[in-house]
Design a protein around this motif. Structure first.
Motif, short mmCIF file in Angstrom:
data_model
loop_
_atom_site.label_atom_id
_atom_site.label_comp_id
_atom_site.label_asym_id
_atom_site.label_seq_id
_atom_site.Cartn_x
_atom_site.Cartn_y
_atom_site.Cartn_z
N HIS A 60 3.98 0.70 2.40
CA HIS A 60 4.10 -0.36 3.41
C HIS A 60 3.69 -1.68 2.79
CE1 HIS A 60 2.71 -2.10 7.56
NE2 HIS A 60 3.93 -2.49 7.24
N PHE A 61 4.60 -2.67 2.79
CA PHE A 61 4.30 -4.01 2.31
C PHE A 61 3.96 -4.86 3.53
CE2 PHE A 61 5.43 -6.03 -1.95
CZ PHE A 61 4.35 -6.90 -1.89
N THR A 62 2.71 -5.26 3.64
CA THR A 62 2.22 -5.88 4.87
C THR A 62 1.13 -6.90 4.55
OG1 THR A 62 1.36 -5.36 7.09
CG2 THR A 62 0.55 -4.01 5.26
N GLY A 63 0.36 -7.25 5.54
CA GLY A 63 -0.75 -8.18 5.37
C GLY A 63 -1.86 -7.85 6.35
N PRO A 64 -2.95 -8.63 6.33
CA PRO A 64 -4.07 -8.38 7.24
C PRO A 64 -3.65 -8.50 8.71
CG PRO A 64 -4.69 -9.90 5.49
CD PRO A 64 -3.20 -9.77 5.43
N PRO A 65 -4.21 -7.71 9.61
CA PRO A 65 -5.26 -6.73 9.37
C PRO A 65 -4.74 -5.37 8.92
CG PRO A 65 -4.78 -6.76 11.70
CD PRO A 65 -3.89 -7.81 11.06
N PHE A 66 -3.40 -5.20 8.97
CA PHE A 66 -2.82 -3.89 8.70
C PHE A 66 -3.12 -3.42 7.28
CE2 PHE A 66 -0.21 -6.26 11.73
CZ PHE A 66 -0.38 -5.46 12.85
N SER A 67 -3.01 -4.32 6.30
CA SER A 67 -3.26 -3.93 4.91
C SER A 67 -4.70 -3.45 4.72
CB SER A 67 -2.97 -5.10 3.98
OG SER A 67 -3.71 -6.25 4.34
N GLU A 68 -5.64 -4.13 5.37
CA GLU A 68 -7.05 -3.74 5.22
C GLU A 68 -7.39 -2.49 6.01
OE1 GLU A 68 -10.08 -6.60 5.13
OE2 GLU A 68 -8.79 -8.26 4.54
N ASN A 124 0.83 -1.20 0.00
CA ASN A 124 0.00 0.00 0.00
C ASN A 124 0.87 1.25 0.00
OD1 ASN A 124 -2.43 -1.45 0.14
ND2 ASN A 124 -2.37 -1.54 2.37
N THR A 125 0.34 2.33 -0.54
CA THR A 125 1.06 3.60 -0.53
C THR A 125 0.09 4.76 -0.35
OG1 THR A 125 2.59 5.03 -1.76
CG2 THR A 125 0.94 3.84 -3.05
N ARG A 126 0.61 5.87 0.15
CA ARG A 126 -0.19 7.09 0.24
C ARG A 126 0.19 8.07 -0.88
NH1 ARG A 126 3.55 8.21 4.67
NH2 ARG A 126 4.88 9.97 4.08
N ASN A 127 1.17 7.68 -1.68
CA ASN A 127 1.66 8.55 -2.75
C ASN A 127 0.77 8.39 -3.99
OD1 ASN A 127 3.09 9.88 -4.79
ND2 ASN A 127 5.08 9.33 -3.89
N PRO A 128 0.01 9.42 -4.36
CA PRO A 128 -0.92 9.29 -5.50
C PRO A 128 -0.20 9.10 -6.83
CG PRO A 128 -0.79 11.57 -4.77
CD PRO A 128 -0.05 10.76 -3.75
N ARG A 129 1.06 9.44 -6.89
CA ARG A 129 1.83 9.30 -8.13
C ARG A 129 2.13 7.84 -8.45
NH1 ARG A 129 6.98 8.41 -8.31
NH2 ARG A 129 7.29 9.09 -6.15
N ILE A 130 2.15 7.00 -7.43
CA ILE A 130 2.58 5.61 -7.61
C ILE A 130 1.39 4.73 -7.96
CG2 ILE A 130 3.63 3.61 -6.48
CD1 ILE A 130 5.20 5.62 -4.73
#
Length: 339
Positions: A200-208, A126-132
């Motif tokens: 951030h490369f992660t998994g549930p529950p953090f990704s969701e 996931n990312t917060r960067n809209p460019r990516i």
């Protein structure tokens, strides 16, 4: 399926018990480490309900102490396992494949193999960067948090995505912008607009939980990348522990199967247990919703682990090349339909 598995575990356990004719007693304490997230929910259930201790008594072992600890990465688990300060490690596919490969040519007692999967869950970038929009959009101005650089399942999945985008020879192109962080710390960093970590490369529950926040979007999803469900988390140990403690090993495996059954029967109760043990501030409804996601399955069956191992061998991360997923796991689960 569960009856067949239970029968197999019983028969295998008896076989190992008969084979272990030495006078050496089995250990009176088993030391187990876990990491963070719902990937480790089966272990949390085992800890909370003392399932291993109960199974040990049923197997005639009497009192078995179980020591639980938390670690931030599979790499740290491997160090602890090799040093003799840990009996059973748990983590992503990357660390177990790495350690299996490193020890596969050693004498049998020094080898390390998987016990079973804990679940099939996606790992997600996931990312917060809209460019990516894809991995090709990352630059040296970005930072990607993941549990352990180069060896975690997130790191290997990132390399697979990069190899697909830029060619196999460039699989490590984004390794320099990855940083090691625990899942909770990685999520905190991603959601902090002042942090240099913008992915951030992660998994549930953090990704969701992350994608429920405004401005967060997904760049890589392991199920889409590998074409199906993938094992996220595995438990593993040394051949020495496996061979010298057949009943303790069997108690762990039976308890793991029991924990998976408990989760499957009541997701709401499992969500309550997770919130209580982690002291998470998420609502019960949110956590139950995450556990009920069809992408999440608690199972002992390893899924797509061979694809990870094959990739790691092809790019030179490991020297050993397994011919089947069963090469990397102890025989008690070989009858499961893994891949």
């Amino acid at each position: 399926m569960r009856k067949a598995f239970a029968t197999l575990v019983t028969m295998a356990g008896l076989g190992f018990a008969l084979a272990a004719t030495t006078a050496v007693a089995e250990v009176g304490e088993i030391r187990i480490a876990q990491q963070y997230g719902i990937n480790y929910l089966p272990l949390m259930v085992m800890e909370d309900r003392h399932l291993i201790e109960a199974q040990a008594k049923r197997l005639g072992l009497g009192k078995l102490d179980v020591a639980w600890s938390k670690m931030s990465s599979g790499a740290a688990m491997n160090d602890a396992l090799l040093s003799g300060s840990l009996d059973i490690a748990s983590g992503g596919v990357g660390p177990i494949v790495t350690l299996w490969a490193k020890t596969s040519t050693l004498p049998a007692a020094q080898q390390v193999k998987g016990i079973a999967a804990l679940d099939s869950m996606p790992v997600v970038l996931n990312t917060r960067n809209p460019r990516i929009k894809g991995v090709e959009d990352f630059t040296d101005q970005d930072k990607i948090a993941l549990p352990a650089v180069k060896v975690s399942i997130q790191a290997v999945t990132l390399q697979m995505a990069v190899a697909k985008a830029f060619g196999p020879q460039n699989y490590a192109k984004l390794d320099p912008i990855t940083v090691s962080m625990s899942h909770p710390d990685g999520m905190i960093a991603l959601l902090n607009p002042r942090s240099e970590v913008d992915a951030h490369f992660t998994g549930p529950p953090f990704s969701e939980l992350e994608v429920r926040e405004p401005g967060i979007h997904t760049v890589v999803h392991s199920y889409k990348l590998l074409g199906g469900m993938t094992t996220s988390t595995v438990a593993w140990t040394t051949a020495r522990f496996h061979d010298q403690n057949p009943k303790v090993y069997q108690a762990f495996l039976r308890a793991l199967e029991e924990a998976v059954s408990i989760i499957d029967k009541d997701k709401r109760a499992a969500a309550q247990l997770y919130l209580r043990m982690t002291k998470s501030k998420e609502s019960l409804e949110t956590m139950e919703s995450i556990l009920s996601d069809p992408d999440i399955e608690y199972t002992l069956t390893p899924m797509n682990v061979l694809k990870y191992a094959a990739f790691m061998h092809d790019v030179g991360s490991i020297k050993a090349n397994p011919s089947a997923w069963t090469d990397m796991f102890f025989p008690e689960i070989h009858q499961l339909p893994g891949s």
